[in-house]
Design a protein around this motif. Structure first.
Motif, PDB file in Angstrom:
ATOM      1  N   ASP A 189       1.972  -0.630   1.726  1.00  0.00           N
ATOM      2  CA  ASP A 189       0.847  -1.412   2.252  1.00  0.00           C
ATOM      3  C   ASP A 189       0.603  -1.024   3.714  1.00  0.00           C
ATOM      4  O   ASP A 189       1.534  -0.961   4.517  1.00  0.00           O
ATOM      5  N   THR A 190      -0.650  -0.761   4.025  1.00  0.00           N
ATOM      6  CA  THR A 190      -1.020  -0.448   5.408  1.00  0.00           C
ATOM      7  C   THR A 190      -1.691  -1.629   6.088  1.00  0.00           C
ATOM      8  O   THR A 190      -1.848  -1.638   7.310  1.00  0.00           O
ATOM      9  N   SER A 191      -2.136  -2.630   5.294  1.00  0.00           N
ATOM     10  CA  SER A 191      -2.790  -3.791   5.878  1.00  0.00           C
ATOM     11  C   SER A 191      -2.449  -5.020   5.058  1.00  0.00           C
ATOM     12  O   SER A 191      -2.031  -4.918   3.903  1.00  0.00           O
ATOM     13  N   HIS A 192      -2.648  -6.182   5.667  1.00  0.00           N
ATOM     14  CA  HIS A 192      -2.367  -7.433   4.977  1.00  0.00           C
ATOM     15  C   HIS A 192      -3.261  -8.511   5.556  1.00  0.00           C
ATOM     16  O   HIS A 192      -3.490  -8.573   6.776  1.00  0.00           O
ATOM     17  N   ALA A 237       7.220  -2.332   6.266  1.00  0.00           N
ATOM     18  CA  ALA A 237       7.504  -3.126   5.062  1.00  0.00           C
ATOM     19  C   ALA A 237       8.683  -4.046   5.334  1.00  0.00           C
ATOM     20  O   ALA A 237       9.608  -3.717   6.085  1.00  0.00           O
ATOM     21  N   VAL A 248       5.013  -7.900   3.592  1.00  0.00           N
ATOM     22  CA  VAL A 248       4.355  -6.600   3.488  1.00  0.00           C
ATOM     23  C   VAL A 248       5.244  -5.706   2.637  1.00  0.00           C
ATOM     24  O   VAL A 248       6.428  -5.513   2.957  1.00  0.00           O
ATOM     25  N   ASN A 249       4.701  -5.194   1.568  1.00  0.00           N
ATOM     26  CA  ASN A 249       5.454  -4.350   0.649  1.00  0.00           C
ATOM     27  C   ASN A 249       5.358  -2.888   1.058  1.00  0.00           C
ATOM     28  O   ASN A 249       4.527  -2.506   1.886  1.00  0.00           O
TER      29      ASN A 249
END
Length: 330
Positions: A288-291, A260, A284-285
């Motif tokens: 979150d595992t993907s973006h 993150a 990326v917060n």
């Protein structure tokens, strides 16, 4: 004669000026082995040899020959014939040959000499052959050592290449596994979107067309360029897939397992040409595992590499932060 008188007679003997009786006495004395007289005789003989060269040549008178011939009478000639001249027991210098008779070569000594010469030639030939053989063996040994060194160096280089190939294969396998995992995640997300659209259609809502829908279409398009990205030491579990659609000139970056973004920081995407050029920003917060990141990229074909770095909020004009994802174009 006393010894002193004999010593005084040595110079006269050297020039042949002694009477027969005195000469015989001196020669007998010399034969007895007197070293002093021997040495004196040798010195005077060496000087007597040079005496003729010190004399001045004088031309004799023309009438002297006639006088000498006229002085010879027939009676004197007859007497000289009937009475042979007294011959000394030893001529001057003959006592040396009497003391040290010259060696006459015999067949046995000649054979020995020839045998010695042959043996010497054989020894010389054998020595040369041995030296030549030793030199060749030394040269061959040196060449073998050089060949062995080159062989060892070649083996080391081949072993290093094998290790490099093994590492490259492992890296390719790891990236292949990452790409396969990304594709599985994309397929799963696509299935979730299809379910969400189906539920929305049952409720009577308008159909959605999100970026994920376009990504699903890109995955089914064979002409799309796919560039895998791997995590650096800053984020080893991270991975990514960059897709480029030549028709729309858009790039799609799907990243997973990125940390993150800290407060005051964001991720910045760079396309490396001669130097890194910023493509866009994303964040990326926590949780979150993907973006999914979409941006126009008209100059994709000239890019040498793509990089994702962590920069301050708002980005930077030049790459300055740590790199989290990196790709190398084939």
């Amino acid at each position: 004669m006393t010894h002193e008188e004999l010593e005084d007679a040595v110079p006269l003997y050297a020039v042949g000026a002694l009477e027969r009786t005195e000469r015989q006495v001196l020669e007998a004395h010399l034969l007895s082995g007197c070293l002093a007289c021997h040495a004196s005789l040798k010195e005077h003989q060496s000087v007597a040899v040079l005496l003729p060269f010190s004399l001045t040549l004088t031309q004799p008178p023309r009438a002297i020959k006639a006088k000498i011939m006229a002085a010879r009478t027939p009676a004197a000639a007859a007497e000289s014939v009937t009475q042979p001249p007294n011959k000394p027991s030893l001529e001057p210098g003959e006592w040396m040959n009497h003391l040290f008779p010259p060696d006459e070569p015999s067949p046995a000594s000649l054979f020995t000499w020839v045998t010695g010469v042959v043996l010497l030639a054989l020894l010389a030939g054998g020595g040369y052959f041995a030296w030549d053989s030793y030199t060749r063996i030394a040269e061959d040994t040196t060449k073998l050592a050089q060949l062995q060194t080159e062989l060892d160096r070649t083996r080391s280089a081949l072993a290093e290449r094998d290790r490099s190939l093994t590492a490259s294969r492992e890296d390719i396998q790891r990236r292949t596994s990452d790409v396969a995992a990304l594709k599985d995640q994309l397929i799963q997300r696509e299935a979730e979107l299809d379910d969400a659209q189906a539920q929305l259609a049952l409720r009577g809502g308008p159909p959605l067309r999100a970026p994920q829908d376009e990504l699903g279409l890109l995955l089914r398009t064979p002409d799309v360029k796919a560039i895998p990205m791997a995590g650096t030491t800053m984020a080893k579990p991270a991975a990514g897939m960059l897709l480029f659609d030549a028709r729309t000139k858009k790039a799609w970056l799907y990243a997973v397992n990125l940390p993150a973004c800290p407060d005051g920081a964001t991720y910045q995407v760079w396309a490396v040409y001669e130097k890194p050029v910023s493509v866009g920003l994303f964040c990326v917060n926590n949780g979150d595992t993907s973006h999914l990141f979409v941006t126009p990229l008209p100059n994709f074909k000239n890019a040498k590499q793509f990089i994702v770095s962590l920069e301050p909020v708002g980005g930077r004009s030049e790459l300055s932060g740590p790199v989290y994802l990196s790709s190398q174009l084939p």
